[in-house]
Write a protein that holds these residues in place. Structure first.
Motif, PDB file in Angstrom:
ATOM      1  N   TYR A 140      -1.714   5.011 -20.658  1.00 31.32           N
ATOM      2  CA  TYR A 140      -2.997   4.672 -20.055  1.00 31.32           C
ATOM      3  C   TYR A 140      -3.032   3.280 -19.430  1.00 31.32           C
ATOM      4  CZ  TYR A 140      -3.623   8.518 -23.284  1.00 31.32           C
ATOM      5  OH  TYR A 140      -3.448   9.697 -23.970  1.00 31.32           O
ATOM      6  N   GLY A 141      -2.332   2.333 -20.021  1.00 30.51           N
ATOM      7  CA  GLY A 141      -2.278   0.989 -19.442  1.00 30.51           C
ATOM      8  C   GLY A 141      -1.624   1.008 -18.074  1.00 30.51           C
ATOM      9  N   GLU A 142      -0.525   1.715 -17.979  1.00 29.81           N
ATOM     10  CA  GLU A 142       0.190   1.831 -16.706  1.00 29.81           C
ATOM     11  C   GLU A 142      -0.674   2.566 -15.677  1.00 29.81           C
ATOM     12  OE1 GLU A 142       4.056   4.297 -14.998  1.00 29.81           O
ATOM     13  OE2 GLU A 142       3.882   3.926 -17.154  1.00 29.81           O
ATOM     14  N   ALA A 143      -1.360   3.619 -16.117  1.00 31.65           N
ATOM     15  CA  ALA A 143      -2.211   4.387 -15.203  1.00 31.65           C
ATOM     16  C   ALA A 143      -3.367   3.538 -14.692  1.00 31.65           C
ATOM     17  CB  ALA A 143      -2.746   5.634 -15.915  1.00 31.65           C
ATOM     18  N   ASN A 144      -3.966   2.755 -15.592  1.00 26.83           N
ATOM     19  CA  ASN A 144      -5.036   1.846 -15.166  1.00 26.83           C
ATOM     20  C   ASN A 144      -4.543   0.860 -14.132  1.00 26.83           C
ATOM     21  OD1 ASN A 144      -7.797   1.932 -16.103  1.00 26.83           O
ATOM     22  ND2 ASN A 144      -6.992   1.869 -18.183  1.00 26.83           N
ATOM     23  N   GLN A 145      -3.329   0.358 -14.346  1.00 22.83           N
ATOM     24  CA  GLN A 145      -2.772  -0.613 -13.412  1.00 22.83           C
ATOM     25  C   GLN A 145      -2.596   0.006 -12.027  1.00 22.83           C
ATOM     26  OE1 GLN A 145       1.147  -2.069 -14.344  1.00 22.83           O
ATOM     27  NE2 GLN A 145       0.847  -3.958 -13.197  1.00 22.83           N
ATOM     28  N   VAL A 146      -2.150   1.244 -11.971  1.00 22.51           N
ATOM     29  CA  VAL A 146      -1.991   1.918 -10.684  1.00 22.51           C
ATOM     30  C   VAL A 146      -3.319   1.978  -9.936  1.00 22.51           C
ATOM     31  CG1 VAL A 146      -1.536   4.163  -9.597  1.00 22.51           C
ATOM     32  CG2 VAL A 146       0.019   3.287 -11.346  1.00 22.51           C
ATOM     33  N   LEU A 147      -4.381   2.413 -10.617  1.00 25.06           N
ATOM     34  CA  LEU A 147      -5.676   2.511  -9.946  1.00 25.06           C
ATOM     35  C   LEU A 147      -6.218   1.138  -9.566  1.00 25.06           C
ATOM     36  CD1 LEU A 147      -7.576   5.417 -11.752  1.00 25.06           C
ATOM     37  CD2 LEU A 147      -5.983   5.488  -9.828  1.00 25.06           C
ATOM     38  N   ASN A 148      -5.951   0.138 -10.384  1.00 23.87           N
ATOM     39  CA  ASN A 148      -6.382  -1.221 -10.046  1.00 23.87           C
ATOM     40  C   ASN A 148      -5.668  -1.742  -8.806  1.00 23.87           C
ATOM     41  OD1 ASN A 148      -8.198  -1.374 -12.162  1.00 23.87           O
ATOM     42  ND2 ASN A 148      -6.753  -2.349 -13.573  1.00 23.87           N
ATOM     43  N   LEU A 149      -4.380  -1.453  -8.706  1.00 30.01           N
ATOM     44  CA  LEU A 149      -3.615  -1.891  -7.533  1.00 30.01           C
ATOM     45  C   LEU A 149      -4.095  -1.179  -6.276  1.00 30.01           C
ATOM     46  CD1 LEU A 149      -0.012  -2.028  -9.068  1.00 30.01           C
ATOM     47  CD2 LEU A 149      -1.380  -3.984  -8.280  1.00 30.01           C
ATOM     48  N   ILE A 150      -4.441   0.089  -6.423  1.00 28.84           N
ATOM     49  CA  ILE A 150      -4.972   0.837  -5.279  1.00 28.84           C
ATOM     50  C   ILE A 150      -6.317   0.269  -4.862  1.00 28.84           C
ATOM     51  CG2 ILE A 150      -5.915   3.091  -4.602  1.00 28.84           C
ATOM     52  CD1 ILE A 150      -3.624   4.342  -6.286  1.00 28.84           C
TER      53      ILE A 150
ATOM     54  N   ALA B 259       0.832  -1.200   0.000  1.00 23.34           N
ATOM     55  CA  ALA B 259       0.000   0.000   0.000  1.00 23.34           C
ATOM     56  C   ALA B 259       0.873   1.260   0.000  1.00 23.34           C
ATOM     57  CB  ALA B 259      -0.926   0.004   1.204  1.00 23.34           C
ATOM     58  N   ARG B 260       1.877   1.278   0.846  1.00 19.00           N
ATOM     59  CA  ARG B 260       2.744   2.459   0.930  1.00 19.00           C
ATOM     60  C   ARG B 260       3.498   2.701  -0.375  1.00 19.00           C
ATOM     61  NH1 ARG B 260       3.915   0.622   6.554  1.00 19.00           N
ATOM     62  NH2 ARG B 260       2.773   2.038   7.948  1.00 19.00           N
ATOM     63  N   ASP B 261       3.829   1.654  -1.093  1.00 20.41           N
ATOM     64  CA  ASP B 261       4.550   1.803  -2.370  1.00 20.41           C
ATOM     65  C   ASP B 261       3.706   2.505  -3.429  1.00 20.41           C
ATOM     66  OD1 ASP B 261       6.838   0.631  -1.410  1.00 20.41           O
ATOM     67  OD2 ASP B 261       6.430  -1.350  -2.261  1.00 20.41           O
ATOM     68  N   LEU B 262       2.390   2.525  -3.222  1.00 16.44           N
ATOM     69  CA  LEU B 262       1.485   3.141  -4.199  1.00 16.44           C
ATOM     70  C   LEU B 262       1.222   4.624  -3.922  1.00 16.44           C
ATOM     71  CD1 LEU B 262      -1.044   0.187  -4.432  1.00 16.44           C
ATOM     72  CD2 LEU B 262       0.373   1.026  -6.314  1.00 16.44           C
ATOM     73  N   LYS B 263       1.730   5.126  -2.800  1.00 17.57           N
ATOM     74  CA  LYS B 263       1.492   6.533  -2.458  1.00 17.57           C
ATOM     75  C   LYS B 263       2.124   7.464  -3.496  1.00 17.57           C
ATOM     76  CE  LYS B 263       1.974   7.803   1.840  1.00 17.57           C
ATOM     77  NZ  LYS B 263       2.563   7.972   3.192  1.00 17.57           N
ATOM     78  N   GLY B 264       1.437   8.572  -3.737  1.00 20.08           N
ATOM     79  CA  GLY B 264       1.950   9.566  -4.668  1.00 20.08           C
ATOM     80  C   GLY B 264       1.752   9.238  -6.128  1.00 20.08           C
ATOM     81  N   GLN B 265       0.951   8.220  -6.414  1.00 20.84           N
ATOM     82  CA  GLN B 265       0.770   7.809  -7.802  1.00 20.84           C
ATOM     83  C   GLN B 265      -0.647   8.008  -8.328  1.00 20.84           C
ATOM     84  OE1 GLN B 265       2.660   4.041  -9.017  1.00 20.84           O
ATOM     85  NE2 GLN B 265       3.468   3.857  -6.937  1.00 20.84           N
ATOM     86  N   ALA B 266      -1.620   8.078  -7.440  1.00 19.97           N
ATOM     87  CA  ALA B 266      -3.018   8.092  -7.869  1.00 19.97           C
ATOM     88  C   ALA B 266      -3.385   9.351  -8.641  1.00 19.97           C
ATOM     89  CB  ALA B 266      -3.940   7.942  -6.660  1.00 19.97           C
TER      90      ALA B 266
END
Length: 369
Positions: free
Chosen positions: A318-328, A224-231
């Motif tokens: 967009y693929g990478e961005a979608n992956q970020v939101l999916n992981l969140i 979870a912490r690794d995803l901070k600052g990406q959304a």
């Protein structure tokens, strides 16, 4: 000579608008200087900006005294002060407006925040502000509430340029673009020159990170912490995909072919709140053609000082961005809940600023009597 870093951003196709305005900026020549030195080609305002400007007590005493002599109440005085500032700023950017065919040189003024759930009231005040400022390069800001969508269509249909604000979710952004297209269709049917109508859609960035990062921190896992600052960046990049797809539709292409202007995405809330993130993150990482980035002065200064512009950082991500939101989402953070909360909080903050401004101006009027 313009700054090489701000010029590099402009070269990508980003219009730099300053997210601030005051009588002091106008009369000191600072606003005009920003246009010459750091590629500023527009201005946005909101109730908080005017509360900070007028609440400072600098530059408005004579105008408030005149309003007191005329017997105006606090709300009417605010209208006098803010529309005068916007009109004068429009005059400063008149050359930019002419040189860009109306694309830039824009100055935005927002309807009262208390009207955010009142479509008819929003339309009435939008028309009032448009007439009061009386400058073709003004833009009326309307919040992207459900009720605001109807107002956006009505105001566009009347031939008035609109800055749609407080957009947080992709779904609401799709509705905003549709509201714009509906307005254009109605304007054209009414015989209005749609080439004169411009609009931007203000998609908020840093507030998304602030809310989602707090929830990721509460989850507490390393993942979870690794995803901070990406959304925030991921969400905005997906908004740009929506922009590209929608304006490639037959409906939009037909209107553009008839002279309409695409409604550009505007990145708002671009001041970085987390000190662990680069202070130009929401500028350099959202550089893309046909966008606007409205920056508070601190962010603009940071860009001019050390921002590293590396070309278009949005197209094809967009693929990478979608992956970020999916992981969140997989961490249990509810995107819909977050964006709904942010809209409510955004309106509440502007309501509070407006109430403070009313109190400040009422006190100044009493003192001037």
């Amino acid at each position: 000579m313009s700054n090489e870093r701000t010029q590099a951003l402009s070269n990508v196709g980003v219009s730099i608008w300053l997210d601030d305005l005051s009588r002091t900026r106008i009369e000191s020549g600072q606003l005009a200087e920003l246009a010459e030195t750091v590629n500023v080609v527009g201005v946005t305002t909101n109730p908080t900006i005017f509360q900070n400007a007028i609440g400072s007590g600098v530059g408005y005493a004579d105008r408030i005294a005149d309003c007191a002599k005329r017997g105006l109440d606090a709300a009417a005085t605010i209208t006098e002060l803010t529309t005068a500032d916007v009109a004068d700023a429009c005059d400063i950017f008149a050359g930019v407006f002419a040189a860009t065919g109306g694309r830039d040189g824009r100055v935005s003024i927002e309807v009262e925040p208390g009207l955010a759930r009142d479509a008819a009231g929003t339309v009435a005040q939008a028309k009032e502000l448009w007439a009061k400022v009386d400058r073709e390069n003004a833009m009326i800001k309307i919040p992207a509430t459900v009720e605001g969508l109807e107002a956006i269509s009505d105001v566009i249909a009347a031939g008035i340029s609109v800055n749609v604000t407080l957009i947080f979710s992709l779904e609401r952004y799709r509705q905003v673009i549709n509201a714009y297209l509906v307005g254009l269709e109605r304007a054209r049917a009414a015989g209005i020159d749609i080439s004169k109508i411009h609009s931007v859609a203000s998609f908020f960035v840093s507030r998304v990170d602030t809310e989602i990062d707090a929830r990721l921190e509460a989850v507490g896992t390393a993942e979870a912490r690794d995803l901070k600052g990406q959304a925030g960046v991921a969400n905005a990049r997906l908004a740009y995909e929506v922009f590209e797809e929608t304006f490639a539709s037959e409906r939009a292409k037909m209107l553009v072919g008839l002279g309409a202007n695409p409604q550009r995405p505007l990145w708002a809330s671009t001041g970085v709140k987390d000190p662990n993130l680069p202070d130009t993150l929401y500028v350099t990482e959202l550089a893309a053609p046909n966008t606007v980035n409205t920056m508070p002065e601190a962010t603009l200064n940071a860009l001019a000082d050390h921002g590293e512009v590396r070309g278009d950082r949005v197209s094809g991500t967009y693929g990478e961005a979608n992956q970020v939101l999916n992981l969140i989402d997989a961490q249990g953070v509810d995107y819909v809940e977050v964006t709904e909360k942010l809209e409510i909080e955004g309106l509440s903050k502007f309501d509070a600023s407006w109430d403070d401004l009313l109190e400040t101006v009422a006190g100044a009027l009493r003192s001037a009597e």
